[in-house]
Design a protein around this motif. Sequence first.
Motif, PDB file in Angstrom:
ATOM      1  N   SER A 120      42.568  44.073  50.267  1.00  0.00           N
ATOM      2  CA  SER A 120      43.361  45.281  50.463  1.00  0.00           C
ATOM      3  C   SER A 120      42.762  46.416  49.640  1.00  0.00           C
ATOM      4  N   LEU A 121      42.712  47.596  50.206  1.00  0.00           N
ATOM      5  CA  LEU A 121      42.219  48.754  49.459  1.00  0.00           C
ATOM      6  C   LEU A 121      43.348  49.419  48.673  1.00  0.00           C
ATOM      7  N   HIS A 122      44.582  48.993  48.920  1.00  0.00           N
ATOM      8  CA  HIS A 122      45.737  49.559  48.233  1.00  0.00           C
ATOM      9  C   HIS A 122      45.707  49.166  46.754  1.00  0.00           C
ATOM     10  N   GLU A 123      45.746  50.148  45.891  1.00  0.00           N
ATOM     11  CA  GLU A 123      45.734  49.964  44.434  1.00  0.00           C
ATOM     12  C   GLU A 123      44.503  49.222  43.920  1.00  0.00           C
ATOM     13  N   LEU A 124      43.407  49.268  44.673  1.00  0.00           N
ATOM     14  CA  LEU A 124      42.142  48.685  44.215  1.00  0.00           C
ATOM     15  C   LEU A 124      41.633  49.516  43.045  1.00  0.00           C
ATOM     16  N   ARG A 125      41.196  48.831  42.010  1.00  0.00           N
ATOM     17  CA  ARG A 125      40.646  49.508  40.842  1.00  0.00           C
ATOM     18  C   ARG A 125      39.423  48.737  40.370  1.00  0.00           C
ATOM     19  N   PHE A 126      38.328  49.468  40.091  1.00  0.00           N
ATOM     20  CA  PHE A 126      37.125  48.840  39.544  1.00  0.00           C
ATOM     21  C   PHE A 126      36.312  49.890  38.824  1.00  0.00           C
ATOM     22  N   GLY A 127      36.069  49.687  37.547  1.00  0.00           N
ATOM     23  CA  GLY A 127      35.276  50.643  36.784  1.00  0.00           C
ATOM     24  C   GLY A 127      35.207  50.268  35.321  1.00  0.00           C
ATOM     25  N   ARG A 128      34.627  51.169  34.562  1.00  0.00           N
ATOM     26  CA  ARG A 128      34.498  50.952  33.123  1.00  0.00           C
ATOM     27  C   ARG A 128      35.881  50.951  32.477  1.00  0.00           C
ATOM     28  N   GLU A 129      36.018  50.048  31.512  1.00  0.00           N
ATOM     29  CA  GLU A 129      37.254  49.991  30.733  1.00  0.00           C
ATOM     30  C   GLU A 129      36.869  49.635  29.313  1.00  0.00           C
ATOM     31  N   ALA A 131      34.693  49.035  26.349  1.00  0.00           N
ATOM     32  CA  ALA A 131      33.259  48.728  26.227  1.00  0.00           C
ATOM     33  C   ALA A 131      32.739  47.915  27.407  1.00  0.00           C
ATOM     34  N   GLY A 132      33.603  47.584  28.370  1.00  0.00           N
ATOM     35  CA  GLY A 132      33.173  46.743  29.481  1.00  0.00           C
ATOM     36  C   GLY A 132      33.621  47.279  30.824  1.00  0.00           C
ATOM     37  N   TRP A 133      33.841  46.362  31.759  1.00  0.00           N
ATOM     38  CA  TRP A 133      34.264  46.687  33.117  1.00  0.00           C
ATOM     39  C   TRP A 133      35.493  45.851  33.457  1.00  0.00           C
ATOM     40  N   ALA A 134      36.325  46.400  34.338  1.00  0.00           N
ATOM     41  CA  ALA A 134      37.520  45.676  34.768  1.00  0.00           C
ATOM     42  C   ALA A 134      37.843  46.046  36.209  1.00  0.00           C
ATOM     43  N   CYS A 135      38.517  45.114  36.883  1.00  0.00           N
ATOM     44  CA  CYS A 135      38.971  45.390  38.246  1.00  0.00           C
ATOM     45  C   CYS A 135      40.360  44.794  38.440  1.00  0.00           C
ATOM     46  N   SER A 136      41.032  45.343  39.422  1.00  0.00           N
ATOM     47  CA  SER A 136      42.338  44.845  39.837  1.00  0.00           C
ATOM     48  C   SER A 136      42.334  44.887  41.361  1.00  0.00           C
ATOM     49  N   VAL A 137      42.590  43.734  41.988  1.00  0.00           N
ATOM     50  CA  VAL A 137      42.399  43.596  43.430  1.00  0.00           C
ATOM     51  C   VAL A 137      43.596  42.868  44.050  1.00  0.00           C
ATOM     52  N   THR A 138      44.002  43.320  45.226  1.00  0.00           N
ATOM     53  CA  THR A 138      45.010  42.627  46.002  1.00  0.00           C
ATOM     54  C   THR A 138      44.321  42.006  47.214  1.00  0.00           C
ATOM     55  N   ILE A 139      44.631  40.736  47.449  1.00  0.00           N
ATOM     56  CA  ILE A 139      44.048  39.989  48.578  1.00  0.00           C
ATOM     57  C   ILE A 139      45.161  39.673  49.570  1.00  0.00           C
ATOM     58  N   ASP A 140      44.947  40.049  50.829  1.00  0.00           N
ATOM     59  CA  ASP A 140      45.892  39.683  51.888  1.00  0.00           C
ATOM     60  C   ASP A 140      45.695  38.215  52.218  1.00  0.00           C
ATOM     61  N   VAL A 141      46.823  37.481  52.288  1.00  0.00           N
ATOM     62  CA  VAL A 141      46.754  36.051  52.616  1.00  0.00           C
ATOM     63  C   VAL A 141      47.536  35.755  53.879  1.00  0.00           C
TER      64      VAL A 141
END
Length: 141
Positions: A120-129, A131-141
């Motif tokens: 899902s592209l809804h509330e997808l987040r990926f980038g620097r956080e 000193a590192g990188w972080a993401c938050s992803v929703t998967i349709d099941v």
Amino acid sequence: MGERPESGHRTVPHTADVRFEAWAPSRERCVAEAVAAMVDSFAEVPAGVATTVVRFRTGPGADPDLLVAVLDEVIFLIDTTGRLPVSARVASGDGGLDVELATADAGLVEPVGAVPKAVSLHELRFGREGAGWACSVTIDV
């Protein structure tokens, strides 16, 4: 609760689908953690079951687009071959990402949730956080 490890992932509550967060010191390692988080959301993989290596490359793109491309390719792999990643190695290459997955036959894993259908592209987040990188992803099941 202690300090979170340098790299890792966890599921987070979501009403109908699967949502996870992943983090790591580098963009590429964060993508690999996202692959692990997605697989962990629906399968318990015993040690030593990887038998085949699958390699692919994403085209150039913005960081969130690259993350989605990798996760979409993993879902496609599961759907079309019945194989799922046991581990992932991700490297930068030509503006995109070079991905190597150690895979196992889905019949050798213990199902623990619904198999992912789409990212899902809804509330997808990926980038620097920090000193590192972080993401938050929703998967349709």
